[in-house]
Motif scaffolding. Sequence first.
Motif, PDB file in Angstrom:
ATOM      1  N   GLY A   1       0.785  -1.224   0.000  1.00  0.00           N
ATOM      2  CA  GLY A   1       0.000   0.000   0.000  1.00  0.00           C
ATOM      3  C   GLY A   1       0.815   1.272   0.000  1.00  0.00           C
ATOM      4  N   VAL A   2       2.161   1.162  -0.036  1.00  0.00           N
ATOM      5  CA  VAL A   2       3.021   2.347  -0.010  1.00  0.00           C
ATOM      6  C   VAL A   2       3.630   2.566  -1.402  1.00  0.00           C
ATOM      7  CG1 VAL A   2       5.124   3.366   0.952  1.00  0.00           C
ATOM      8  CG2 VAL A   2       3.533   2.128   2.444  1.00  0.00           C
TER       9      VAL A   2
ATOM     10  N   GLU B   1       4.155   7.456   0.432  1.00  0.00           N
ATOM     11  CA  GLU B   1       2.734   7.691   0.697  1.00  0.00           C
ATOM     12  C   GLU B   1       2.019   6.364   0.921  1.00  0.00           C
ATOM     13  OE1 GLU B   1       1.439  11.707  -1.667  1.00  0.00           O
ATOM     14  OE2 GLU B   1       1.436   9.857  -2.803  1.00  0.00           O
ATOM     15  N   ASP B   2       1.161   6.359   1.919  1.00  0.00           N
ATOM     16  CA  ASP B   2       0.273   5.218   2.150  1.00  0.00           C
ATOM     17  C   ASP B   2      -0.992   5.464   1.334  1.00  0.00           C
ATOM     18  OD1 ASP B   2      -1.521   3.317   3.072  1.00  0.00           O
ATOM     19  OD2 ASP B   2      -0.885   3.486   5.160  1.00  0.00           O
TER      20      ASP B   2
ATOM     21  N   SER C   1      -3.518   3.243   1.039  1.00  0.00           N
ATOM     22  CA  SER C   1      -4.556   2.271   1.393  1.00  0.00           C
ATOM     23  C   SER C   1      -5.861   2.923   1.822  1.00  0.00           C
ATOM     24  CB  SER C   1      -4.062   1.352   2.519  1.00  0.00           C
ATOM     25  OG  SER C   1      -3.748   2.103   3.681  1.00  0.00           O
TER      26      SER C   1
ATOM     27  N   VAL D   1       3.838   9.257   4.828  1.00  0.00           N
ATOM     28  CA  VAL D   1       4.283   8.492   5.997  1.00  0.00           C
ATOM     29  C   VAL D   1       5.803   8.503   6.169  1.00  0.00           C
ATOM     30  CG1 VAL D   1       2.254   6.996   6.076  1.00  0.00           C
ATOM     31  CG2 VAL D   1       4.245   6.334   4.663  1.00  0.00           C
TER      32      VAL D   1
ATOM     33  N   ALA E   1       4.568   4.267  10.860  1.00  0.00           N
ATOM     34  CA  ALA E   1       5.148   3.561   9.703  1.00  0.00           C
ATOM     35  C   ALA E   1       6.466   2.882  10.047  1.00  0.00           C
ATOM     36  CB  ALA E   1       5.360   4.546   8.555  1.00  0.00           C
TER      37      ALA E   1
END
Length: 314
Positions: free
Chosen positions: A158-159, A213-214, A216, A223, A252
């Motif tokens: 998700g990153v 960046e996350d 999700s 993050v 994170a």
Amino acid sequence: MTAPERALAVAAGALPAPLRADVEALAAEASRVDGAASLSEDALLRLRTTSLASHLLLREGNALAGYAQLAPTDADGPAAGELLVHPAHRRRGAGRLLLDRVVEVAGPAGALLWSHGDTPGAAALAAAGGWTRVRELWRMERPLAGVEALDVPALPEGVRVRAFVPGADDEAWVAVNAAAFATHAEQGRWTVADLRLRLREPWFDPALLLLAEDTSGSAPRLVGSCWMKVAPAVPGGPDVGELYVLGLAPAAAGRGLGRALLVRGLQALLPRGAAGALPVELYVDGDNEAATRLYARLGFERVAVDVQYRSPGA
């Protein structure tokens, strides 16, 4: 021959251009002789900004023989700063004169001063004034050559990683930086204005500031980041690569994101170092064992130590 008359003045805020030029020339000569940057980037930036810093300028005749800078940290804490003496004016009491005046200017809260390089002269001056060694900042280094062969760790699920966009990412970056360095004496106190000062520096390259960046959630959330820099380590010197800032939001941490970002940041330097001929350095607190282990595993070795001293009674 009569010794030149000494005069010690204290100024506040941004220095006028002629005084700033004198300080920068003093710092450049001290850096050349000592083989290490004699003033930090923060100190150099405060020379030309309307900060709350105090500047102590010691002249011998017409020459600037020494300089010290103090900047407030928090309401009750000691002021923090740096002190240097021109190589041609050392061992004549200039350092002790400045050191004693620093104590007066700092007041009851006291002061913290950096020595760039763990030199016998600085240690002797500190001991003579009753100052105590309280912190070590390691400079670690590795060659850029070989970075291309490092395994690139997969990103956590998700990153994603992208480049910084000035003006769009400023506030989010400062918020994550503050969270990542909440207990750090300097880094965690950066404001948006502090960030933008650096974005205007000639060395800034948005392609070398990588954001994690996350994705999700309903909207991407910053993050972490890895900020690399290429600039001379000392005025007039050759370019050096630097891990400028590596920070993760606390939530994170522990997922391998720091290493994943750092390897990508190092490899982003490859186009800037012909045939790998670029040293890469970083600064890290000597007691940060997790960070020093990470850097050592990626080929960094300690090559120098900066020392911070605390004034007596602080």
